[in-house]
Design a protein around this motif. Structure first.
Motif, short mmCIF file in Angstrom:
data_model
loop_
_atom_site.label_atom_id
_atom_site.label_comp_id
_atom_site.label_asym_id
_atom_site.label_seq_id
_atom_site.Cartn_x
_atom_site.Cartn_y
_atom_site.Cartn_z
N GLN A 104 16.08 38.19 -77.28
CA GLN A 104 16.34 36.83 -76.85
C GLN A 104 17.76 36.36 -77.18
O GLN A 104 18.17 35.29 -76.76
CB GLN A 104 15.32 35.89 -77.50
CG GLN A 104 13.88 36.25 -77.20
CD GLN A 104 13.57 36.25 -75.70
OE1 GLN A 104 13.50 35.20 -75.07
NE2 GLN A 104 13.42 37.44 -75.12
N ARG A 105 18.47 37.14 -77.97
CA ARG A 105 19.89 36.91 -78.24
C ARG A 105 20.41 38.19 -78.88
O ARG A 105 19.63 39.06 -79.26
CB ARG A 105 20.13 35.68 -79.14
CG ARG A 105 20.43 36.01 -80.56
CD ARG A 105 20.70 34.92 -81.54
NE ARG A 105 21.99 34.27 -81.50
CZ ARG A 105 23.16 34.82 -81.78
NH1 ARG A 105 23.24 36.11 -82.07
NH2 ARG A 105 24.27 34.11 -81.74
N TRP A 146 21.56 29.30 -90.00
CA TRP A 146 22.69 28.95 -89.13
C TRP A 146 22.23 28.87 -87.67
O TRP A 146 22.60 27.93 -86.95
CB TRP A 146 23.80 29.98 -89.28
CG TRP A 146 25.04 29.66 -88.50
CD1 TRP A 146 26.15 29.01 -88.95
CD2 TRP A 146 25.29 29.95 -87.12
NE1 TRP A 146 27.08 28.88 -87.95
CE2 TRP A 146 26.57 29.45 -86.81
CE3 TRP A 146 24.56 30.59 -86.12
CZ2 TRP A 146 27.13 29.57 -85.53
CZ3 TRP A 146 25.11 30.71 -84.85
CH2 TRP A 146 26.38 30.20 -84.57
N VAL A 147 21.46 29.85 -87.22
CA VAL A 147 20.96 29.83 -85.84
C VAL A 147 20.07 28.61 -85.62
O VAL A 147 20.18 27.91 -84.59
CB VAL A 147 20.18 31.13 -85.52
CG1 VAL A 147 19.55 31.06 -84.13
CG2 VAL A 147 21.11 32.34 -85.60
N LYS A 148 19.20 28.33 -86.57
CA LYS A 148 18.33 27.15 -86.47
C LYS A 148 19.15 25.89 -86.27
O LYS A 148 18.79 25.02 -85.45
CB LYS A 148 17.48 27.03 -87.74
CG LYS A 148 16.60 25.79 -87.80
CD LYS A 148 15.81 25.73 -89.10
CE LYS A 148 16.69 25.44 -90.30
NZ LYS A 148 15.89 25.22 -91.54
N GLU A 149 20.26 25.77 -86.98
CA GLU A 149 21.05 24.54 -86.94
C GLU A 149 22.06 24.51 -85.80
O GLU A 149 22.45 23.41 -85.37
CB GLU A 149 21.79 24.38 -88.28
CG GLU A 149 20.84 24.17 -89.45
CD GLU A 149 21.54 24.13 -90.80
OE1 GLU A 149 20.85 23.90 -91.81
OE2 GLU A 149 22.78 24.34 -90.84
N ASN A 150 22.46 25.66 -85.30
CA ASN A 150 23.52 25.70 -84.29
C ASN A 150 23.06 26.14 -82.91
O ASN A 150 23.77 25.90 -81.93
CB ASN A 150 24.65 26.62 -84.76
CG ASN A 150 25.43 26.05 -85.92
OD1 ASN A 150 26.37 25.29 -85.73
ND2 ASN A 150 25.02 26.40 -87.14
N PRO A 152 19.62 25.54 -81.35
CA PRO A 152 18.22 25.08 -81.35
C PRO A 152 17.39 25.76 -80.28
O PRO A 152 17.83 25.94 -79.14
CB PRO A 152 18.36 23.58 -81.08
CG PRO A 152 19.75 23.23 -81.49
CD PRO A 152 20.58 24.44 -81.20
N GLY A 153 16.19 26.16 -80.67
CA GLY A 153 15.26 26.77 -79.73
C GLY A 153 15.28 28.27 -79.72
O GLY A 153 14.30 28.91 -79.32
N ALA A 158 11.19 32.32 -79.87
CA ALA A 158 10.98 33.77 -79.92
C ALA A 158 9.55 34.09 -80.36
O ALA A 158 8.95 33.37 -81.16
CB ALA A 158 11.96 34.41 -80.89
N ASP A 159 9.00 35.17 -79.81
CA ASP A 159 7.69 35.63 -80.26
C ASP A 159 7.80 36.35 -81.60
O ASP A 159 6.91 36.25 -82.45
CB ASP A 159 7.07 36.56 -79.23
CG ASP A 159 6.76 35.85 -77.93
OD1 ASP A 159 6.19 34.73 -77.99
OD2 ASP A 159 7.10 36.38 -76.86
#
Length: 528
Positions: A104-105, A146-150, A152-153, A158-159
């Motif tokens: 997903q990334r 960091w990913v959570k804050e920068n 979002p989603g 992600a599963d």
């Protein structure tokens, strides 16, 4: 390396090592002889300053292709002997996936330095005690935050959010599972209880149902998928065995299985560690789950190892060599007196891990005179890595209460006679070189052999220590010069004063970098 005898009896295993730059697969017999080796490179993406990423698909494609290649070289009778597949991988790296394995990334890697602010907000002593990991650049928990804050989603949708070994295991078996000795490096683990911590998962912004199932090291995870059995021409299915991170795997490959013997990996980074039967945490070390079931590893990490020597050769060395080893430079540096005639280096080009764990630390070279040359700086760099290692070995010895008597070394840096001697002299310890190049893969192979009871030790099917000792091979030993060790201790005492005196300067430079950031655009999508 001299050609080794191949064992005509006993099982063979395939061992996989997916690292920062490439994936390697080997076929190994019960005596630790490597029959076949294959390698595929993995492209490193740097979408912004201090950002380091992989396309996770490459973790699988390189694994699939290297395993296929080594198996294709075996005779049918030898394919009959394949008993298991073992896995080791770069630690702390992760990516989000859909249930079918679609990334997903891009995956974010262990050396990625984007999460400085998150480290400082969440990197408490309590988190260290719970996870075994000091607050620093490498644990994934801060980069997930960091990913959570920068972004979002990205994590929420992600599963699965999985380490490298867990993703490869899924592709091999269809089961989202990973070894305890792989999962713990993410920093989301209650390491004493060997389970995911709800408290740490919440900090990272992920859920327990997104995590891989946990399997103890040296235990079978699942059988290889039937379609892979057929594609690789195997006459029967084999178990995929829960492995371990590449640092611990190097220790197993070197049979460093007691606190008196430390493994020393002179790779891109330099790390060293020893086994411990019990859990403890300490500001100077990071604690990891061992490949020996029920045990732990106390490890120190220096971010700048052969990377720093290579950087020097590429940036300031002979341009025709493109950063490759330079015998003329080694010869010139060897002629420089120990201590580099007053030139002292702080080797924090990639921040500092042990013992300060400061993500904004930077490198420094102090003491320049007009009579100093490139060779002086090169020798000073190599000496500085040795000074740092001796300081870090002191931390390990304080934690274990046991004096280290031997270093067993592996990694590209062992090819330099000069660097080996400097490391022996600065540490004051003999350094024995491991013969096998793919030492982490050999460690994974030892776990695979233990899982199928290949060495019949009488201690059950998971006696990793017996398999490690049976499969290890050693080369030359570099003895320390005790008089130079005493001289180096005096130089190291001066070098050790640099970090405390420059710490505030590093903070100021970090503030400037935040005020005037790089304009290179980020690219969170999956890149080819």
């Amino acid at each position: 390396m001299a050609e080794q005898t191949r064992s005509t009896e006993g099982p063979l295993v395939v061992a996989l090592d997916s690292s920062t730059t490439s994936t390697k697969a080997i076929v190994v017999d019960v005596d630790g002889n490597v029959w076949e080796t294959a390698k595929r490179e993995i492209q490193l993406h740097t979408p912004a300053m201090d950002h380091y990423e992989h396309n996770p698909i490459r973790w699988w494609e390189t694994s699939r292709d290297t395993i296929a290649e080594v198996l294709s070289r075996l005779a049918p009778a030898d394919k009959e002997r394949i008993g298991a597949i073992g896995i080791t991988q770069q630690r702390e790296s992760f990516a989000p996936f859909a249930n079918d394995g679609t990334p997903q990334r891009n995956g974010i890697l262990w050396l990625d330095g984007r999460a400085t602010e998150q480290i400082r907000r969440y990197g408490t002593e309590h988190v260290h005690q719970l996870s075994g990991k000091p607050a620093g650049v490498t644990p994934a928990i801060y980069k997930m935050t960091w990913v959570k804050e920068n972004e979002p989603g990205v994590l929420e949708d992600a599963d699965k959010v999985i380490d490298v070994g867990g993703y490869i295991t899924f592709q091999l078996t269809g089961r989202w599972a990973t070894s305890e000795a792989s999962a713990d490096s993410l920093g989301l683990f209650d390491i004493e209880n060997r389970t995911w911590s709800d408290e740490l998962l919440e900090i990272a912004g992920v859920r327990a149902d997104q995590m891989a199932e946990l399997v103890p090291p040296a235990q079978p995870v699942a059988e290889l998928k039937p379609e892979l059995v057929e594609a690789w021409g195997l006459p029967h299915t084999v178990p995929v065995v829960a492995g371990l991170g590449d640092g611990q795997a190097a220790g197993i490959g070197a049979a460093a299985i007691n606190p008196e013997i430390a493994y020393l990996n002179l790779g891109t980074a330099v790390n060293a560690g020893v086994e411990s039967p019990t859990y403890a945490y300490d500001s100077g070390v990071r604690t990891l789950v061992s490949g020996i079931p029920g045990e732990y590893v106390f490890e120190v990490l220096q971010s700048s190892g052969s990377y720093l020597a290579g950087w020097f050769r590429e940036a300031l060395g002979d341009p025709k060599l493109l950063g490759e080893p330079d015998p003329a430079l080694d010869e010139a540096a060897a002629a420089i007196p120990p201590g580099s005639e007053g030139l002292i280096t702080l080797p924090y080009w990639n921040a500092v891990q042990s013992p300060y764990w400061n993500p904004v630390a930077r490198g420094a070279v102090v003491g320049w005179r007009g009579t100093h040359s490139r060779a002086h700086m090169y020798r000073s760099i190599l000496e500085s890595i040795g000074f740092e290692m001796r300081f870090n070995l002191d931390s390990i010895e304080r934690r274990t209460g046991t004096r280290i008597t031997t270093l067993r070394a592996m990694g590209g840096g062992t090819r330099s006679k000069l660097w080996r001697q400097i490391m022996a002299d600065t540490a004051g310890l003999p350094i024995t070189t491991c013969v096998q190049d793919e030492i982490s893969a050999l460690g994974a192979a030892a776990l695979a052999m233990a899982a199928i009871g290949a060495h019949g030790s009488g201690e059950g099917p998971n006696d990793v220590a017996t398999s490690a000792e049976a499969m290890a091979h050693f080369g030359d030993t570099t003895e320390p010069d005790t008089s130079l060790h005493d001289q180096y201790k005096d130089v190291a005492a001066v070098q050790r004063r640099l970090y405390p005196q420059l710490q505030d300067v590093f903070e100021d430079l970090h503030i400037l970098s935040e005020r005037y950031p790089s304009t290179k655009p980020e690219s969170p999508k999956v890149e080819d």
